[in-house]
Design a protein around this motif. Structure first.
Motif, PDB file in Angstrom:
ATOM      1  N   ILE A 387      16.182   7.035  84.185  1.00  0.00           N
ATOM      2  CA  ILE A 387      15.162   7.936  84.745  1.00  0.00           C
ATOM      3  C   ILE A 387      15.811   9.145  85.410  1.00  0.00           C
ATOM      4  O   ILE A 387      15.392  10.296  85.207  1.00  0.00           O
ATOM      5  CB  ILE A 387      14.270   7.175  85.750  1.00  0.00           C
ATOM      6  N   CYS A 388      16.876   8.858  86.198  1.00  0.00           N
ATOM      7  CA  CYS A 388      17.566   9.958  86.886  1.00  0.00           C
ATOM      8  C   CYS A 388      18.183  10.928  85.881  1.00  0.00           C
ATOM      9  O   CYS A 388      18.139  12.149  86.074  1.00  0.00           O
ATOM     10  CB  CYS A 388      18.652   9.403  87.811  1.00  0.00           C
ATOM     11  N   LEU A 389      18.772  10.351  84.783  1.00  0.00           N
ATOM     12  CA  LEU A 389      19.363  11.198  83.754  1.00  0.00           C
ATOM     13  C   LEU A 389      18.295  12.078  83.107  1.00  0.00           C
ATOM     14  O   LEU A 389      18.497  13.291  82.905  1.00  0.00           O
ATOM     15  CB  LEU A 389      20.052  10.327  82.706  1.00  0.00           C
ATOM     16  N   GLY A 390      17.147  11.443  82.766  1.00  0.00           N
ATOM     17  CA  GLY A 390      16.042  12.205  82.181  1.00  0.00           C
ATOM     18  C   GLY A 390      15.549  13.289  83.117  1.00  0.00           C
ATOM     19  O   GLY A 390      15.346  14.446  82.705  1.00  0.00           O
ATOM     20  N   VAL A 391      15.370  12.896  84.404  1.00  0.00           N
ATOM     21  CA  VAL A 391      14.920  13.882  85.400  1.00  0.00           C
ATOM     22  C   VAL A 391      15.940  14.998  85.543  1.00  0.00           C
ATOM     23  O   VAL A 391      15.604  16.178  85.663  1.00  0.00           O
ATOM     24  CB  VAL A 391      14.660  13.192  86.752  1.00  0.00           C
ATOM     25  N   GLY A 392      17.255  14.599  85.515  1.00  0.00           N
ATOM     26  CA  GLY A 392      18.313  15.602  85.635  1.00  0.00           C
ATOM     27  C   GLY A 392      18.313  16.587  84.476  1.00  0.00           C
ATOM     28  O   GLY A 392      18.468  17.801  84.677  1.00  0.00           O
ATOM     29  N   ILE A 393      18.133  16.024  83.257  1.00  0.00           N
ATOM     30  CA  ILE A 393      18.099  16.902  82.078  1.00  0.00           C
ATOM     31  C   ILE A 393      16.918  17.865  82.153  1.00  0.00           C
ATOM     32  O   ILE A 393      17.056  19.081  81.939  1.00  0.00           O
ATOM     33  CB  ILE A 393      18.044  16.048  80.792  1.00  0.00           C
ATOM     34  N   VAL A 394      15.736  17.306  82.471  1.00  0.00           N
ATOM     35  CA  VAL A 394      14.537  18.153  82.580  1.00  0.00           C
ATOM     36  C   VAL A 394      14.721  19.197  83.675  1.00  0.00           C
ATOM     37  O   VAL A 394      14.383  20.381  83.505  1.00  0.00           O
ATOM     38  CB  VAL A 394      13.294  17.275  82.852  1.00  0.00           C
ATOM     39  N   TYR A 399      15.691  24.489  85.440  1.00  0.00           N
ATOM     40  CA  TYR A 399      16.519  25.352  86.291  1.00  0.00           C
ATOM     41  C   TYR A 399      17.055  26.537  85.502  1.00  0.00           C
ATOM     42  O   TYR A 399      17.044  27.678  85.990  1.00  0.00           O
ATOM     43  CB  TYR A 399      17.668  24.533  86.878  1.00  0.00           C
ATOM     44  N   LYS A 400      17.548  26.237  84.267  1.00  0.00           N
ATOM     45  CA  LYS A 400      18.074  27.314  83.440  1.00  0.00           C
ATOM     46  C   LYS A 400      16.979  28.351  83.125  1.00  0.00           C
ATOM     47  O   LYS A 400      17.191  29.559  83.205  1.00  0.00           O
ATOM     48  CB  LYS A 400      18.648  26.742  82.143  1.00  0.00           C
TER      49      LYS A 400
END
Length: 570
Positions: A387-394, A399-400
């Protein structure tokens, strides 16, 4: 298919509910039946408890098992079946380990302790049960607590540990203020007996006299008789043998009526007194009567007295016979003790084994629980990580995008600001050019006016003076501050209002000079524009700076550009 599984689920719930209701019903029946009066505890009642035990084990009703075991134990204790006693004790302690019940455990410990002490006369084995029971006993249960302490004291007396018995009884008498007088009198007699075994008749005499007075006043014939018998033995210890014999004989009828089991003590104490008087034939006759009803643990002592009496009478064969009887009884007692020893420690070993098995099961459950928790932890950690990885990617993508948008917005803002600044600068330059042009025109008009004045001085003419007045009026009209203020306000909306709000002490003239300074006009240009002298402009600017409370090193131009301009733009 779904209907089929639903039907199976309903059937399972139905059978579970039926079994549960059956267990409750049978448990309530067992509880009600085990509370019945057991004064006539015969074979039928024994069979009933056997059935109850079997049914309770079948439905795993632990309370029914424990209650039935206690009742069956009481039956076998009454019958003297020591093997059965150990069998059901083992069963009770096994179930008690698995399904603890404090009240039933207390009852069990008291029952076994009482049996070992008063039925089998084995105080060594009774004492641990009494001590364990006392630990479980509630402080408010004074009656049971008193019985257990009394049992412990009797254990010490039977073990001939009289000092410990005295301490225990003194402790009981001190801690039992709310116990009935009858119970206290029993303990006082027990304390007197302990003193008698210590050969301290002076201490026991005072205790017995006190009990006799209390029981006589209260009409308690049983405990009066009980104390009276041991008072006779106290006379024997005080070497008052005739008094002891007379007292025993005078109280014999009272003894038969109120304390029949004390007849054994009556014959024994009479025999001892007659022996001290040298009447060994009478003493041996009475001692034989004492042996007929005496408990087995007392027989070796009585047979020893009989052997000594027959030696004194010169009947060696009879003395040898009773010594042999004494040896046989001692061997019999040793056999019972051996059997009890084996059974007792077998129960303890089984109990320890059961505890070890339970501890092993608990340890395995703990290990399994830890493994399950570890697995759940790993799964939870993995899930959270995903979940954290998915949230981080999103978040990174957003952010970009946001960063790109911010850069574009910043670029647009910078471009807009640059365009705005260029526009303001252009308007400022335009306004400055207009004002400077107007100032130049005013300068030219002034020069013309001066020339006209010179001309007038040389050639006075009324029409010429009238023309000069018209020219002055034109100059004043051209330098109107309202027109000038409106023109500058169109370039800096709200600037005059801002100065009036922040510095209400500024006059319109002060504000006019501030606006001219902001436009970058020099003192001379401002003087020409306003049609005043340069000194007037200097004075006005100094007065405005004083009202703004600016330090010496700060110019009006810097203040207006760096402070008010930024406030106006923002």
């Amino acid at each position: 298919m779904k209907s089929f599984f639903l039907l199976i689920l309903l059937l399972l719930f139905y059978f579970y509910g039926f079994t549960y209701q059956d267990t409750l019903r049978l448990g309530n029946q067992i509880d009600s039946l085990t509370k019945l009066d057991d004064d006539n505890f015969g074979l039928k009642r024994y069979q009933f408890y056997q059935n109850t035990l079997r049914d309770s084990e079948k439905i795993k009703y632990s309370k029914g098992v424990l209650q039935s075991c206690i009742k069956i134990l009481e039956y076998h204790i009454g019958k003297g079946n020591i093997d059965s006693l150990f069998h059901y004790s083992q069963k009770f302690e096994k179930y008690q380990t698995l399904f603890p019940n404090q009240n039933l455990s207390l009852k069990y410990l008291h029952t076994i302790g009482y049996a070992f002490l008063y039925d089998y006369h084995l105080p060594e084995y009774a004492l641990p049960y009494y001590v364990d029971a006392l630990r479980l006993c509630d402080k408010e249960n004074l009656k049971m607590k008193f019985r257990l302490n009394q049992g412990i004291a009797d254990c010490y007396i039977y073990k001939e540990q009289y000092d410990l018995a005295v301490k225990q009884i003194q402790k009981i008498l001190k801690d039992t203020n709310r116990v009935k007088t009858k119970a206290k009198n029993i303990m006082k007699v027990s304390l007197a007996i302990a003193y008698q075994f210590q050969e301290k008749p002076d201490k026991s005499r005072h205790l017995l006299e006190g009990v006799l007075n209390e029981t006589a006043n209260s009409g308690d014939s049983l405990h009066y008789t009980y104390a009276k018998v041991y008072e006779c033995y106290n006379l024997y210890l005080e070497k008052k043998y005739y008094s002891s014999i007379d007292s025993l004989n005078s109280n014999f009828e009272l003894l038969k009526r109120y304390w029949p089991t004390g007849i054994i003590n009556h014959y024994e104490f009479l025999s001892l007194s007659y022996a001290k008087l040298g009447k060994f034939k009478k003493a041996s006759h009475l001692m034989k009567k004492a042996t007929k009803e005496s408990p087995i643990n007392e027989l070796p002592k009585l047979y020893s007295h009989l052997a000594n009496y027959y030696i004194e009478l010169g009947k060696k064969d009879s003395a040898l016979y009773y010594n042999n009887q004494k040896s046989l009884i001692i061997d019999s007692i040793r056999q019972v003790e051996k059997k009890v020893y084996i059974g007792f420690y077998k129960i303890k070993l089984d109990f320890i084994k059961t505890i070890q098995e339970n501890e092993t099961i608990k340890l395995e459950q703990i290990i399994l629980s830890k493994e399950n928790r570890r697995q759940r932890y790993y799964i939870t950690t993995l899930f959270i990580s995903i979940i954290c990885l998915g949230v981080g990617i999103v978040t990174f993508i957003l952010y970009k995008k946001n960063k790109k948008s911010e850069k574009e917005i910043d670029l647009l803002k910078k471009n807009e600001k640059r365009i705005l600044e260029n526009h303001i600068r252009l308007r400022e330059n335009e306004l400055s050019a207009i004002l400077i042009g107007q100032s130049n025109k005013m300068q030219e008009l002034k020069e013309i006016r001066d020339q006209v004045y010179n001309f007038i001085d040389e050639n006075t003419s009324r029409s010429m003076r009238k023309t000069i007045l018209l020219l002055d009026r034109f100059l004043k009209t051209t330098t109107s501050d309202e027109v000038l203020t409106e023109r500058i306000e169109s370039q800096y909306p709200g600037l005059v209002m801002q100065l009036q709000e922040l510095y209400p002490e500024l006059s319109k003239t002060d504000i006019r000079h501030c606006l001219l300074i902001k436009l970058g006009l020099s003192i001379k240009e401002s003087a020409d524009l306003l049609n005043v002298t340069c000194n007037t402009v200097k004075t006005a600017r100094y007065r405005a700076k004083s009202k703004l409370k600016l330090p010496e090193y700060t110019s009006l131009k810097d203040f207006l550009d760096n402070t008010l301009l930024s406030i106006d733009i923002n």
